[in-house]
Scaffold this motif. Structure first.
Motif, PDB file in Angstrom:
ATOM      1  N   ILE A 196      -1.309  -4.260   5.591  1.00  0.00           N
ATOM      2  CA  ILE A 196      -2.115  -4.849   4.567  1.00  0.00           C
ATOM      3  C   ILE A 196      -0.840  -5.872   3.723  1.00  0.00           C
ATOM      4  O   ILE A 196      -0.056  -5.306   3.216  1.00  0.00           O
ATOM      5  N   GLY A 197      -1.225  -7.002   3.870  1.00  0.00           N
ATOM      6  CA  GLY A 197      -0.337  -7.916   3.231  1.00  0.00           C
ATOM      7  C   GLY A 197       0.637  -8.896   4.198  1.00  0.00           C
ATOM      8  O   GLY A 197       1.335  -7.971   4.942  1.00  0.00           O
ATOM      9  N   ALA A 198       0.560  -9.974   3.966  1.00  0.00           N
ATOM     10  CA  ALA A 198       1.621 -10.870   5.068  1.00  0.00           C
ATOM     11  C   ALA A 198       2.790 -11.390   3.932  1.00  0.00           C
ATOM     12  O   ALA A 198       3.092 -12.339   4.272  1.00  0.00           O
ATOM     13  N   GLY A 199       3.073 -10.660   3.103  1.00  0.00           N
ATOM     14  CA  GLY A 199       4.491 -10.845   2.535  1.00  0.00           C
ATOM     15  C   GLY A 199       5.651 -10.815   3.587  1.00  0.00           C
ATOM     16  O   GLY A 199       5.317 -10.356   4.648  1.00  0.00           O
TER      17      GLY A 199
ATOM     18  N   ARG B 151      -9.146  -9.992   2.413  1.00  0.00           N
ATOM     19  CA  ARG B 151      -9.020  -9.137   1.332  1.00  0.00           C
ATOM     20  C   ARG B 151      -9.547  -7.759   1.694  1.00  0.00           C
ATOM     21  O   ARG B 151     -10.735  -7.305   2.012  1.00  0.00           O
ATOM     22  N   VAL B 152      -8.477  -6.770   1.733  1.00  0.00           N
ATOM     23  CA  VAL B 152      -8.767  -5.183   2.085  1.00  0.00           C
ATOM     24  C   VAL B 152      -9.329  -4.614   0.873  1.00  0.00           C
ATOM     25  O   VAL B 152      -8.615  -4.786  -0.149  1.00  0.00           O
TER      26      VAL B 152
ATOM     27  N   ALA C 220      -5.775   8.307   7.387  1.00  0.00           N
ATOM     28  CA  ALA C 220      -6.074   6.961   7.409  1.00  0.00           C
ATOM     29  C   ALA C 220      -6.468   6.577   8.690  1.00  0.00           C
ATOM     30  O   ALA C 220      -5.824   6.620   9.653  1.00  0.00           O
ATOM     31  N   ILE C 221      -7.707   5.924   8.834  1.00  0.00           N
ATOM     32  CA  ILE C 221      -8.415   5.480  10.257  1.00  0.00           C
ATOM     33  C   ILE C 221      -8.543   4.129  10.200  1.00  0.00           C
ATOM     34  O   ILE C 221      -8.845   3.746  11.463  1.00  0.00           O
ATOM     35  N   GLY C 222      -8.215   3.282   9.086  1.00  0.00           N
ATOM     36  CA  GLY C 222      -8.568   1.850   9.204  1.00  0.00           C
ATOM     37  C   GLY C 222      -8.940   1.355   7.579  1.00  0.00           C
ATOM     38  O   GLY C 222      -8.586   2.046   6.597  1.00  0.00           O
ATOM     39  N   VAL C 223      -9.213   0.034   7.786  1.00  0.00           N
ATOM     40  CA  VAL C 223      -9.600  -0.394   6.405  1.00  0.00           C
ATOM     41  C   VAL C 223     -10.843  -1.122   6.418  1.00  0.00           C
ATOM     42  O   VAL C 223     -11.495  -1.380   7.426  1.00  0.00           O
ATOM     43  N   GLU C 224     -11.451  -1.202   5.031  1.00  0.00           N
ATOM     44  CA  GLU C 224     -12.649  -2.096   4.925  1.00  0.00           C
ATOM     45  C   GLU C 224     -12.355  -3.252   4.197  1.00  0.00           C
ATOM     46  O   GLU C 224     -11.767  -3.173   3.067  1.00  0.00           O
ATOM     47  N   LEU C 225     -12.819  -4.585   4.703  1.00  0.00           N
ATOM     48  CA  LEU C 225     -12.503  -5.444   4.273  1.00  0.00           C
ATOM     49  C   LEU C 225     -13.694  -6.086   2.966  1.00  0.00           C
ATOM     50  O   LEU C 225     -14.678  -5.400   2.799  1.00  0.00           O
TER      51      LEU C 225
ATOM     52  N   ARG D 161      -6.614   1.390  -6.152  1.00  0.00           N
ATOM     53  CA  ARG D 161      -7.830   0.623  -5.520  1.00  0.00           C
ATOM     54  C   ARG D 161      -7.923   1.006  -4.253  1.00  0.00           C
ATOM     55  O   ARG D 161      -8.948   1.599  -3.644  1.00  0.00           O
ATOM     56  N   LEU D 162      -6.875   0.754  -3.202  1.00  0.00           N
ATOM     57  CA  LEU D 162      -7.111   0.996  -1.844  1.00  0.00           C
ATOM     58  C   LEU D 162      -7.213   2.586  -1.605  1.00  0.00           C
ATOM     59  O   LEU D 162      -8.036   2.783  -0.314  1.00  0.00           O
ATOM     60  N   LEU D 163      -6.617   3.262  -2.376  1.00  0.00           N
ATOM     61  CA  LEU D 163      -6.554   4.773  -2.006  1.00  0.00           C
ATOM     62  C   LEU D 163      -7.377   5.505  -2.917  1.00  0.00           C
ATOM     63  O   LEU D 163      -7.510   6.479  -3.028  1.00  0.00           O
ATOM     64  N   GLU D 164      -8.017   4.641  -3.993  1.00  0.00           N
ATOM     65  CA  GLU D 164      -8.776   5.149  -4.930  1.00  0.00           C
ATOM     66  C   GLU D 164      -8.418   6.376  -5.970  1.00  0.00           C
ATOM     67  O   GLU D 164      -9.212   7.331  -6.129  1.00  0.00           O
TER      68      GLU D 164
END
Length: 579
Positions: free
Chosen positions: A26-29, A267-268, A278-283, A306-309
């Motif tokens: 997550i993130g292309a920095g 955006r994830v 963790a099994i993946g992401v929702e966009l 946010r991502l891990l609530e």
């Protein structure tokens, strides 16, 4: 169409039998790109999801009326061949085909009365200059320059492996490099620069030394000043051709050449978790993508909240985000940037970077200023392609608070724009006073506030480098990397990388991606592999790619900045100073 539509379909839970483990980043920095590069080299299959249209995060640039406004790099550690930091950039292809500008002068500091001190990298030249300027301060001058010579003579290793994974040979090599100078390291690491500067009788030197790094980082000891000045003297802290976005584009090219896939405008929204894994992401568009491991290389508070609530934490993250995030001195300050486009050449004979110490009256006029100073960098004098033919570009910056900008933009957009105009007006007037005749040649002033940084990169409070070294946050960040292995208890298949994990700075961010891949390879029982890029194509302006434009607003001599627009969902994003 988003780049995530290319490549294999990861919408299914099961990967092909015998296929390599899949990793979502997550993130292309720089940290996310580095994680992807090293994972690909080690035989893993990766894809990166990035909400923006460009790689690099804070390591970026944008375009306006033919000018290129380079946002990030003042100097890049790792530009000298044969150093460990250079090895990282070589493996990532960051300097492929590029020249590097090296500076004899690291920075100059000028006070309100026009007295100036120049910080040369050469210890002998620096000592002679300082003694001529302030002979009564011979003792601290000679002490500083003596230590600088010792740092310049050392070959300090850049650690390429996280401590828990280092071999006995790697540990021994580090000890051999550090032990002979242990007392020097200890003394310079425990001597605050602010305290050392008080030893000077000359008022300019007392104020100038802490501003050697353009502006004064709160709480820094002598060590980083000496280390960086020595690195500059040895050619290991230069400015790479192509600048900030050029660096990011080169690492992006390395990543895709290794088979990696980047999805821009992706955006994830959350990390998918099942039975503590963790099994993946929702966009944002609702699509789900599954993998064996997820690496979050983005803003720390965003990851946890946010991502891990808010479901996972550790003693290190609770310390960092629960106790230290809002405590002064732990985050690197936010910055206001004013890029100035000029018709004609820049003043001749001036150093590339100068910190001007301001009068109390001038300091009050800079909105949100944390220190009474303004940094002026003559960008187009040492970087090709940043200005149209016959024109030039300056970059003016100062440390600023975040809250006043945020409150104003949230509550009164018109007043927020007026405040940016105040910055532009001051910069215009100051440059005319400093360089008579230059003000009339200014074509545009483009202002980016801390809120700009936050909206462009997602960095909390607009901090450009996240956690500050030598602060209370450093111990907790080191624990997160070294003891927790960049992971959170109770959550498998997930790790973190980047400046919110391993402190700020581009080489630190890139190295954190290397560490993340090494930990992951150890966990998966796969050998970690890395080798230098063999791309020898010379750098050229076409490698910047299609640059974001900010031409919606009419910009002329009296105008400032960009309109209050966000990043659109389609087309070329209007970014950088988009509010």
């Amino acid at each position: 169409m988003a780049a995530a539509d290319r490549g294999p379909d990861w919408s299914g839970r099961e990967r092909p039998a015998g296929g390599p483990p899949r990793v979502i980043v997550i993130g292309a920095g720089l940290a996310g790109l580095a994680t992807g590069c090293y994972a690909q080299m080690s035989g893993l299959e990766t894809r990166i999801f990035e909400k923006h249209v460009l790689p690099g995060g804070c390591c970026t640039a944008w375009s306006r009326h033919g000018y290129l406004f380079d946002y990030c790099i003042d100097w890049l550690i790792g530009t000298a061949e044969g150093t460990g930091a250079h090895q990282v950039w070589s493996e990532l292809g960051a300097l492929d085909g590029k020249s590097v500008t090296r500076f004899d002068t690291f920075n100059r500091v000028v006070d309100e009365h026009g007295r100036a001190v120049t910080f040369y990298g050469d210890p002998d030249r620096l000592e002679a200059h300082l003694l001529a300027l302030a002979p009564g301060d011979a003792k601290p001058i000679r002490a500083f320059c003596r230590d600088l010579r010792r740092y310049a003579a050392m070959e300090l290793p850049w650690e390429l492996t996280p401590p828990p994974l280092r071999t006995a040979a790697e540990r021994l090599r580090t000890l051999r490099a550090v032990l002979p100078a242990f007392r020097l390291f200890w003394r310079t690491a425990t001597t605050p620069m602010s305290g050392f500067a008080e030893r000077f009788q000359d008022p300019l030197l007392r104020r100038a030394f802490p501003n050697m790094f353009l502006q004064e980082p709160e709480g820094f000891p002598l060590l980083p000043y000496l280390y960086t000045l020595a690195a500059a003297h040895n050619g290991n802290a230069g400015f790479p051709q192509g600048g900030s976005l050029g660096l990011a584009r080169s690492v992006e090219e390395r990543y895709t050449s290794l088979g990696g896939v980047i999805g821009y405008r992706c955006r994830v929204e959350r990390v998918l978790i099942e039975d503590g894994r963790a099994i993946g992401v929702e966009l944002k568009d609702g699509t789900r993508h599954f993998a064996d491991h997820v690496v979050a290389a983005c803003d720390g508070p965003t990851v946890l909240e946010r991502l891990l609530e808010g479901r996972y934490s550790s003693p290190a993250t609770e310390k960092l985000y629960g106790e230290l995030l809002d405590k002064p001195g732990n985050l690197y300050p936010a910055v206001v940037s004013a890029f100035v486009g000029i018709d004609g050449p820049l003043p001749e004979g001036e150093p590339h970077s100068t910190t001007y110490l301001l009068t109390p009256e001038d300091g009050e006029r800079l909105p949100g200023s944390l220190q009474r100073s303004l940094v002026v960098q003559l960008r187009s004098s040492y970087a090709d392609g940043f200005a149209p033919p016959g024109k030039s570009v300056l970059h003016c910056t100062y440390f600023s608070d975040y809250r006043s900008w945020k409150d104003l933009r949230t509550g009164d957009r018109r007043a927020y724009r007026a405040r940016k105009q105040e910055v532009a007006s001051f910069v215009r007037e100051f440059l005319e006073r400093t360089y008579p005749g230059l003000g009339g040649r200014i074509e545009l002033v483009d202002v980016a506030s801390p809120v700009t940084t936050e909206r462009f990169t997602g960095n909390t409070y607009g901090s450009i480098l996240a956690w500050q070294a030598f602060s209370e946050a450093e111990d907790a960040a080191n624990r997160l990397v070294n003891k927790d292995r960049m992971r959170l208890p109770g959550l498998s298949g997930f790790s973190m990388a980047g400046q919110w994990t391993a402190l700020g700075g581009l080489i630190r961010a890139a190295t954190s991606g290397r560490f993340a891949a090494q930990y992951l390879c150890r966990e998966l029982g796969r050998p970690f592999r890395a080798w230098p890029s063999d791309n020898r194509e010379p750098w050229h302006a076409g490698k910047w790619g299609r640059l974001p434009q900010l031409d919606r607003a009419t910009v002329g001599a009296p105008d400032v900045g960009a309109p209050d627009v966000g990043v659109p969902e389609a087309g070329v994003a209007e970014v950088g100073v988009a509010e």
